[in-house]
Design a protein around this motif. Structure first.
Motif, mmCIF file in Angstrom:
data_model
loop_
_atom_site.group_PDB
_atom_site.id
_atom_site.type_symbol
_atom_site.label_atom_id
_atom_site.label_comp_id
_atom_site.label_asym_id
_atom_site.label_seq_id
_atom_site.Cartn_x
_atom_site.Cartn_y
_atom_site.Cartn_z
ATOM 1 N N ARG A 74 -2.685 -1.326 -17.165
ATOM 2 C CA ARG A 74 -2.701 0.073 -17.572
ATOM 3 C C ARG A 74 -3.113 0.194 -19.030
ATOM 4 O O ARG A 74 -2.512 0.906 -19.821
ATOM 5 C CB ARG A 74 -1.338 0.729 -17.345
ATOM 6 N N SER A 210 6.088 3.984 -10.727
ATOM 7 C CA SER A 210 6.839 4.995 -9.971
ATOM 8 C C SER A 210 5.908 5.883 -9.156
ATOM 9 O O SER A 210 6.278 6.316 -8.069
ATOM 10 C CB SER A 210 7.762 5.817 -10.864
ATOM 11 N N PHE A 211 4.703 6.144 -9.663
ATOM 12 C CA PHE A 211 3.721 6.870 -8.849
ATOM 13 C C PHE A 211 3.433 6.109 -7.559
ATOM 14 O O PHE A 211 3.353 6.687 -6.484
ATOM 15 C CB PHE A 211 2.405 7.033 -9.624
ATOM 16 N N THR A 213 5.279 3.824 -6.041
ATOM 17 C CA THR A 213 6.437 3.843 -5.149
ATOM 18 C C THR A 213 6.549 5.192 -4.461
ATOM 19 O O THR A 213 6.795 5.275 -3.260
ATOM 20 C CB THR A 213 7.722 3.566 -5.946
ATOM 21 N N ASN A 214 6.352 6.251 -5.236
ATOM 22 C CA ASN A 214 6.466 7.589 -4.667
ATOM 23 C C ASN A 214 5.482 7.791 -3.526
ATOM 24 O O ASN A 214 5.790 8.443 -2.545
ATOM 25 C CB ASN A 214 6.219 8.635 -5.755
ATOM 26 N N LEU A 215 4.275 7.216 -3.667
ATOM 27 C CA LEU A 215 3.276 7.389 -2.608
ATOM 28 C C LEU A 215 3.452 6.369 -1.482
ATOM 29 O O LEU A 215 2.600 6.258 -0.604
ATOM 30 C CB LEU A 215 1.868 7.314 -3.197
ATOM 31 N N ARG B 49 14.453 6.142 -5.331
ATOM 32 C CA ARG B 49 14.142 4.716 -5.231
ATOM 33 C C ARG B 49 13.160 4.188 -6.265
ATOM 34 O O ARG B 49 12.696 3.059 -6.162
ATOM 35 C CB ARG B 49 13.609 4.360 -3.833
ATOM 36 N N VAL B 50 12.732 4.995 -7.271
ATOM 37 C CA VAL B 50 11.815 4.443 -8.254
ATOM 38 C C VAL B 50 12.559 3.650 -9.325
ATOM 39 O O VAL B 50 11.956 2.968 -10.131
ATOM 40 C CB VAL B 50 10.929 5.523 -8.913
ATOM 41 N N ALA B 78 9.530 13.219 -2.208
ATOM 42 C CA ALA B 78 8.564 13.023 -3.286
ATOM 43 C C ALA B 78 9.278 13.188 -4.615
ATOM 44 O O ALA B 78 10.222 13.969 -4.731
ATOM 45 C CB ALA B 78 7.433 14.031 -3.172
ATOM 46 N N ILE B 79 8.840 12.433 -5.600
ATOM 47 C CA ILE B 79 9.481 12.504 -6.921
ATOM 48 C C ILE B 79 8.414 12.649 -7.994
ATOM 49 O O ILE B 79 7.372 12.020 -7.930
ATOM 50 C CB ILE B 79 10.315 11.232 -7.186
ATOM 51 N N LEU B 80 8.689 13.490 -8.957
ATOM 52 C CA LEU B 80 7.859 13.513 -10.165
ATOM 53 C C LEU B 80 8.767 13.219 -11.340
ATOM 54 O O LEU B 80 9.737 13.937 -11.584
ATOM 55 C CB LEU B 80 7.191 14.875 -10.351
ATOM 56 N N ARG B 81 8.454 12.126 -12.042
ATOM 57 C CA ARG B 81 9.297 11.778 -13.188
ATOM 58 C C ARG B 81 8.855 12.541 -14.413
ATOM 59 O O ARG B 81 7.879 13.285 -14.412
ATOM 60 C CB ARG B 81 9.242 10.276 -13.437
ATOM 61 N N ASN B 84 4.858 11.332 -17.763
ATOM 62 C CA ASN B 84 3.674 11.073 -16.954
ATOM 63 C C ASN B 84 2.450 10.923 -17.842
ATOM 64 O O ASN B 84 1.531 11.710 -17.773
ATOM 65 C CB ASN B 84 3.451 12.216 -15.971
ATOM 66 N N HIS B 85 2.445 9.918 -18.706
ATOM 67 C CA HIS B 85 1.218 9.738 -19.492
ATOM 68 C C HIS B 85 0.326 8.732 -18.773
ATOM 69 O O HIS B 85 0.596 7.545 -18.706
ATOM 70 C CB HIS B 85 1.505 9.312 -20.928
ATOM 71 N N GLY B 99 -1.904 12.832 -3.630
ATOM 72 C CA GLY B 99 -0.638 13.260 -3.063
ATOM 73 C C GLY B 99 -0.631 13.183 -1.540
ATOM 74 O O GLY B 99 0.411 13.074 -0.911
ATOM 75 N N PHE B 145 0.325 17.589 -11.930
ATOM 76 C CA PHE B 145 1.237 16.607 -11.340
ATOM 77 C C PHE B 145 2.129 17.270 -10.293
ATOM 78 O O PHE B 145 2.371 16.701 -9.221
ATOM 79 C CB PHE B 145 2.112 15.962 -12.423
ATOM 80 N N MET B 148 0.260 17.755 -7.188
ATOM 81 C CA MET B 148 0.137 16.512 -6.421
ATOM 82 C C MET B 148 1.391 16.272 -5.578
ATOM 83 O O MET B 148 1.308 15.925 -4.402
ATOM 84 C CB MET B 148 -0.083 15.350 -7.377
ATOM 85 N N VAL B 149 2.552 16.476 -6.186
ATOM 86 C CA VAL B 149 3.806 16.202 -5.482
ATOM 87 C C VAL B 149 4.018 17.212 -4.350
ATOM 88 O O VAL B 149 4.469 16.856 -3.266
ATOM 89 C CB VAL B 149 4.972 16.219 -6.495
ATOM 90 N N GLN B 152 2.096 16.443 -1.278
ATOM 91 C CA GLN B 152 2.656 15.357 -0.466
ATOM 92 C C GLN B 152 3.409 15.937 0.738
ATOM 93 O O GLN B 152 3.630 15.245 1.711
ATOM 94 C CB GLN B 152 3.585 14.517 -1.344
#
Lengths: 320, 252
Positions: A74, A210-211, A213-215, B49-50, B78-81, B84-85, B99, B145, B148-149, B152
């Motif tokens: 990355r 985490s992206f 894992t999320n997908l 689970r992330v 679905a998760i958005l943390r 997000n950079h 997504g 973002f 995208m979530v 999903q």
């Protein structure tokens, strides 16, 4: 799509021209006259065409390997030549040469791949443990690691009087490519295709763990696949022609500027531009001191560093 | 239903989330509030689970998030943390299309494209859809973002500070979107919010966390009370009822 075809056509033309550049006299007339020159034909088939194929295969696969590295780490400023991958492959070659000199090239290549895999995995592991991952710290870590591995290689190479071989592995030079001595590189084409098939996964992995894992994907599996591709490509290039610096750095970055980072779209571009970059370097190396040659890696180093500086300054300008 | 049992996260000897057990109701919006360092984001990340748990387990519709295959869960949750950079240069449309990956596996069908277009429209990103993410402002990127979530299309959507960087108009519109999705599509949202009033006006259920524990939970009128908020934030917060909403005035 139009632009892609245009780029591919330019590369093909350049490739055809390159077939007629060299000390041995090979010209259109000598090949296609009613009584073709046997010698010219031989030069073409034994030396020029294999050389061209090697150039194209190395350019494509190293470019894509650089792209994969950048997605796995990355970070835009890493590539196999600056993150310890190539140095580890050299160390692997040295180990194989010293401990098992009878091993066939394929076996040595596998040893080198194993070392490259371990070296690159170590790099990613270090990155994971560094708390502050500034953009520039990442390539610096790679350079430090590469330097450490390289010094080990140099020490043992010096002891076993193999410094010349090490030099051949680290400095890419296509002048030694002959029929029968480059065919291993075809495997890199297969690996590049693998990368294309899994392109979406690599794009997602480039967005972070985490992206991914999320997908619903396993990040560690994608990283493992990427590591295998990068290590094997690097090892094969190191074994056959030697490393080309900057290629894996410049080409994906330039492509990213106008295509973005969706690997599905950018991998074909990286492959074509990578081939073009190496081809141009090789041709320049052949003509600039005619009839002598300068290794393609040296030309790539000069051209690459200029381009890299440009990219670096440009990028900074945009961030600021 | 999302069920967390004795969920704990420990870094060395520091307990960030301390033995939390929760049942998150199906449907509607649940908001987690609380001061910095209360463990809100950590809890959300563990539920999705992330982030691995130190101990405890989480069930989503009876599926254990640790042992269930990732691609099965990706269609339910679905998760958005928060951070997000991205280093990748993707266009908004490309990002939103990813997504759909759990459904399309990289080969978007016409139906997937419809979902993408709808999500882009909902977040008001039509004009920006061909732009690269690094050419957008922070708030625009945040909307991309979230799109995208949402794309999903999962039953459970977990968003960590979705209003981060959004201007007032887009913050209100985002909350309205979530409300509509919850009411008409029966989706369940779990949000971490810092803005008490957004949490109060739009949530069906509030969870107040402090020091890694759930301090209080209930409906807006149960949580939006000076004594409760004092215990959570160590701050005197006056509450007024305006047009039926409980509004905190904590600016002075």
């Amino acid at each position: 799509m139009k632009r892609f075809v245009a780029a591919a056509v330019v590369i093909v033309l350049l490739a055809l021209v390159s077939l007629f550049i060299g000390v041995g006299n090979v010209s259109w007339n000598s090949l296609f006259s009613p009584s073709p020159d046997e010698r010219a034909l031989q030069v073409l088939v034994i030396s020029r065409i294999p050389r061209l194929l090697a150039v194209i295969l190395v350019g494509m696969s190293l470019g894509v390997a650089g792209l994969l590295m950048q997605m796995l780490a990355r970070n835009r400023f890493v590539e196999p030549a600056t993150a310890g991958t190539a140095e580890s492959a050299s160390l692997g070659m040295l180990t194989a040469t010293v401990l098992a000199p009878q091993l066939p090239v394929l076996g040595k290549m596998l040893v080198a791949s194993g070392f490259a895999l371990a070296g690159t995995a170590l790099f990613l592991l270090i990155l994971k443990r560094i708390p502050l991952r500034s953009v520039l710290v990442v390539p610096l870590v790679g350079l430090v690691l590469a330097g450490v591995i390289d010094s080990v290689t140099t020490f043992f190479a010096y002891r076993f009087d193999l410094l010349q071989s090490v030099n051949a592995w680290t400095t890419g030079d296509f002048s030694t490519v002959l029929r029968g001595r480059y065919e291993l590189l075809w495997v890199t084409l297969g690996l590049t295709c693998c990368a294309y098939v899994a392109a979406d996964r690599f794009t997602v992995a480039g967005m972070g763990e985490s992206f991914t894992t999320n997908l619903g994907m396993r990040y560690s599996r994608i990283v493992a696949l990427g590591l295998v591709i990068v290590s094997m490509v690097t090892a094969m290039v190191v074994v056959t022609v030697g490393m080309i610096p900057f290629l894996g750095l410049i080409v994906p970055n330039v492509v990213s500027l106008f295509m973005g980072d969706n690997a599905r779209r950018s991998i074909p571009w990286v492959a074509v531009c990578g081939a073009g970059f190496v081809l141009v370097c090789d041709v320049i190396g052949r003509v600039v001191r005619f009839p002598y040659e300068i290794p393609g890696a040296t030309i790539a180093g000069v051209m690459g560093s200029v381009l890299f500086l440009y990219l670096l300054l440009r990028r900074d300008a945009r961030v600021g | 239903m999302i069920e967390a049992k004795n969920v704990t996260k420990r870094y060395g000897t520091t307990l960030v989330v301390d033995d939390v057990s929760l049942r998150l109701p199906v449907g509607g919006i649940t908001s987690i509030i609380g001061p910095n360092g209360a463990g809100k984001s950590t809890l959300l990340s563990m539920i999705s689970r992330v982030l691995p748990m130190s101990s405890g387990n989480v069930l989503v519709d009876g599926l254990d998030v640790v042992t269930t295959p990732g691609d099965v869960l990706a269609k339910r949750l679905a998760i958005l943390r928060q951070d997000n950079h991205l280093t990748s240069r993707l266009t908004v449309r490309e990002l939103v299309t990813f997504g759909r990956y759990p459904h399309s596996k990289g080969r978007p069908t016409v139906k997937d494209q419809e979902h993408v277009e709808r999500a882009i429209q909902h977040m008001g990103l039509e004009a920006l859809s061909a732009r690269f993410l690094d050419e957008l402002s922070g708030g625009q990127r945040q909307r991309a973002f979230v799109a995208m979530v949402l794309c999903q299309d999962t039953d459970y959507v977990l968003l960590d500070e979705p209003l981060n960087g959004l201007d007032l108009k887009h913050a209100v519109s985002m909350m309205k979107q979530l409300r509509t999705a919850a009411d008409t599509l029966g989706k369940s949202f779990v949000l971490v919010l810092h803005d008490l009033n957004f949490a109060s006006c739009y949530s069906d259920h509030l969870i107040a966390m402090r020091d890694g524990k759930v301090a209080f939970q209930g409906r807006s009128e149960d949580i939006m009370r000076p004594d409760v908020l004092r215990a959570v934030y160590d701050l005197e917060i006056a509450i007024q009822q305006i047009n039926g909403d409980w509004i905190a005035t904590h600016y002075r």
